[in-house]
Design a protein around this motif. Sequence first.
Motif, PDB file in Angstrom:
ATOM      1  N   ARG A 199       0.830  -1.210   0.000  1.00  0.00           N
ATOM      2  CA  ARG A 199       0.000   0.000   0.000  1.00  0.00           C
ATOM      3  C   ARG A 199       0.865   1.261   0.000  1.00  0.00           C
ATOM      4  O   ARG A 199       0.629   2.177  -0.760  1.00  0.00           O
ATOM      5  CB  ARG A 199      -0.933   0.001   1.216  1.00  0.00           C
ATOM      6  CG  ARG A 199      -1.948  -1.129   1.191  1.00  0.00           C
ATOM      7  CD  ARG A 199      -2.729  -1.222   2.493  1.00  0.00           C
ATOM      8  NE  ARG A 199      -3.558  -0.061   2.738  1.00  0.00           N
ATOM      9  CZ  ARG A 199      -4.837   0.050   2.394  1.00  0.00           C
ATOM     10  NH1 ARG A 199      -5.440  -0.935   1.773  1.00  0.00           N
ATOM     11  NH2 ARG A 199      -5.511   1.142   2.686  1.00  0.00           N
ATOM     12  N   SER A 200       1.869   1.311   0.885  1.00  0.00           N
ATOM     13  CA  SER A 200       2.721   2.503   0.959  1.00  0.00           C
ATOM     14  C   SER A 200       4.053   2.169   1.603  1.00  0.00           C
ATOM     15  O   SER A 200       4.184   1.177   2.315  1.00  0.00           O
ATOM     16  CB  SER A 200       2.030   3.621   1.755  1.00  0.00           C
ATOM     17  OG  SER A 200       1.933   3.271   3.122  1.00  0.00           O
ATOM     18  N   LEU A 250       3.197   5.263  -2.774  1.00  0.00           N
ATOM     19  CA  LEU A 250       1.797   5.201  -2.367  1.00  0.00           C
ATOM     20  C   LEU A 250       1.007   4.608  -3.525  1.00  0.00           C
ATOM     21  O   LEU A 250       1.053   5.134  -4.647  1.00  0.00           O
ATOM     22  CB  LEU A 250       1.255   6.591  -2.020  1.00  0.00           C
ATOM     23  CG  LEU A 250      -0.195   6.647  -1.565  1.00  0.00           C
ATOM     24  CD1 LEU A 250      -0.397   5.871  -0.261  1.00  0.00           C
ATOM     25  CD2 LEU A 250      -0.645   8.091  -1.394  1.00  0.00           C
ATOM     26  N   ARG A 251       0.324   3.521  -3.257  1.00  0.00           N
ATOM     27  CA  ARG A 251      -0.459   2.856  -4.296  1.00  0.00           C
ATOM     28  C   ARG A 251      -1.520   3.809  -4.847  1.00  0.00           C
ATOM     29  O   ARG A 251      -2.108   4.596  -4.110  1.00  0.00           O
ATOM     30  CB  ARG A 251      -1.113   1.592  -3.710  1.00  0.00           C
ATOM     31  CG  ARG A 251      -1.567   0.605  -4.750  1.00  0.00           C
ATOM     32  CD  ARG A 251      -1.905  -0.726  -4.139  1.00  0.00           C
ATOM     33  NE  ARG A 251      -3.109  -0.614  -3.319  1.00  0.00           N
ATOM     34  CZ  ARG A 251      -3.514  -1.559  -2.468  1.00  0.00           C
ATOM     35  NH1 ARG A 251      -2.811  -2.665  -2.316  1.00  0.00           N
ATOM     36  NH2 ARG A 251      -4.604  -1.398  -1.765  1.00  0.00           N
ATOM     37  N   ASP A 272      -4.601   3.645  -5.786  1.00  0.00           N
ATOM     38  CA  ASP A 272      -5.997   3.631  -5.345  1.00  0.00           C
ATOM     39  C   ASP A 272      -6.201   4.170  -3.931  1.00  0.00           C
ATOM     40  O   ASP A 272      -7.312   4.189  -3.423  1.00  0.00           O
ATOM     41  CB  ASP A 272      -6.576   2.213  -5.450  1.00  0.00           C
ATOM     42  CG  ASP A 272      -5.900   1.231  -4.509  1.00  0.00           C
ATOM     43  OD1 ASP A 272      -4.676   1.344  -4.301  1.00  0.00           O
ATOM     44  OD2 ASP A 272      -6.594   0.324  -3.996  1.00  0.00           O
ATOM     45  N   LEU A 273      -5.142   4.657  -3.295  1.00  0.00           N
ATOM     46  CA  LEU A 273      -5.242   5.189  -1.930  1.00  0.00           C
ATOM     47  C   LEU A 273      -5.257   6.712  -1.936  1.00  0.00           C
ATOM     48  O   LEU A 273      -4.786   7.337  -2.884  1.00  0.00           O
ATOM     49  CB  LEU A 273      -4.070   4.675  -1.089  1.00  0.00           C
ATOM     50  CG  LEU A 273      -3.993   3.153  -0.967  1.00  0.00           C
ATOM     51  CD1 LEU A 273      -2.727   2.758  -0.227  1.00  0.00           C
ATOM     52  CD2 LEU A 273      -5.216   2.599  -0.272  1.00  0.00           C
ATOM     53  N   GLU A 274      -5.774   7.299  -0.852  1.00  0.00           N
ATOM     54  CA  GLU A 274      -5.826   8.756  -0.738  1.00  0.00           C
ATOM     55  C   GLU A 274      -4.428   9.337  -0.810  1.00  0.00           C
ATOM     56  O   GLU A 274      -3.537   8.934  -0.071  1.00  0.00           O
ATOM     57  CB  GLU A 274      -6.485   9.168   0.581  1.00  0.00           C
ATOM     58  CG  GLU A 274      -7.966   8.892   0.616  1.00  0.00           C
ATOM     59  CD  GLU A 274      -8.604   9.417   1.886  1.00  0.00           C
ATOM     60  OE1 GLU A 274      -8.162  10.466   2.397  1.00  0.00           O
ATOM     61  OE2 GLU A 274      -9.535   8.761   2.358  1.00  0.00           O
ATOM     62  N   ASN A 297      -8.338  -1.857   7.663  1.00  0.00           N
ATOM     63  CA  ASN A 297      -8.130  -1.860   6.213  1.00  0.00           C
ATOM     64  C   ASN A 297      -6.717  -2.241   5.775  1.00  0.00           C
ATOM     65  O   ASN A 297      -6.345  -2.013   4.626  1.00  0.00           O
ATOM     66  CB  ASN A 297      -8.470  -0.482   5.635  1.00  0.00           C
ATOM     67  CG  ASN A 297      -9.935  -0.157   5.807  1.00  0.00           C
ATOM     68  OD1 ASN A 297     -10.791  -1.001   5.625  1.00  0.00           O
ATOM     69  ND2 ASN A 297     -10.229   1.064   6.201  1.00  0.00           N
ATOM     70  N   THR A 328       2.986  -0.193   4.643  1.00  0.00           N
ATOM     71  CA  THR A 328       1.611  -0.633   4.845  1.00  0.00           C
ATOM     72  C   THR A 328       1.246  -1.589   3.722  1.00  0.00           C
ATOM     73  O   THR A 328       1.693  -1.445   2.587  1.00  0.00           O
ATOM     74  CB  THR A 328       0.614   0.546   4.912  1.00  0.00           C
ATOM     75  OG1 THR A 328       0.651   1.285   3.698  1.00  0.00           O
ATOM     76  CG2 THR A 328       0.933   1.454   6.091  1.00  0.00           C
ATOM     77  N   ASP A 369      -1.830  -4.847   2.382  1.00  0.00           N
ATOM     78  CA  ASP A 369      -2.988  -5.679   2.609  1.00  0.00           C
ATOM     79  C   ASP A 369      -2.430  -6.879   3.369  1.00  0.00           C
ATOM     80  O   ASP A 369      -1.240  -6.924   3.653  1.00  0.00           O
ATOM     81  CB  ASP A 369      -3.603  -6.100   1.272  1.00  0.00           C
ATOM     82  CG  ASP A 369      -4.109  -4.895   0.469  1.00  0.00           C
ATOM     83  OD1 ASP A 369      -4.552  -3.910   1.077  1.00  0.00           O
ATOM     84  OD2 ASP A 369      -4.062  -4.960  -0.777  1.00  0.00           O
TER      85      ASP A 369
END
Length: 129
Positions: free
Chosen positions: A27-28, A42-43, A45-47, A87, A103, A105
Amino acid sequence: MSQSIIDPEFGDNIVTTARTATGDSLRSVTYFTRANFEQLYLREDLEQDADLNDFVGHEWQGYKQTENAYQESELGEYLFTVRAFENGYLLRVTAERSGVLITTDGLSMSSYEEIAEAIGRMLDEQNEE
């Protein structure tokens, strides 16, 4: 343009190591020191506008408190921290002067151990320079 706190090649190596070990689960990736931090990945699809100031500060303080609290433990030397959230998961790997937050999944514990070992070696080598 802001100045980087990390050598770009070293930052790329950290991201490549994390990406290789986690695949699409990554994720990051954030590199941090006591005084500053830099998000390296930072992926999509993330904020993109998350405020990391308090988050990174807490992780640095948490590392120091954990290291101090368990230095005489029969469990041995502190290696890394994995935190579970609704999440995703956070892996904190730290050395004396810097650390990396990753971070993801969900991954297996052995995957976190492998990532932590690889990133830990990289941080230790950087600190020796």
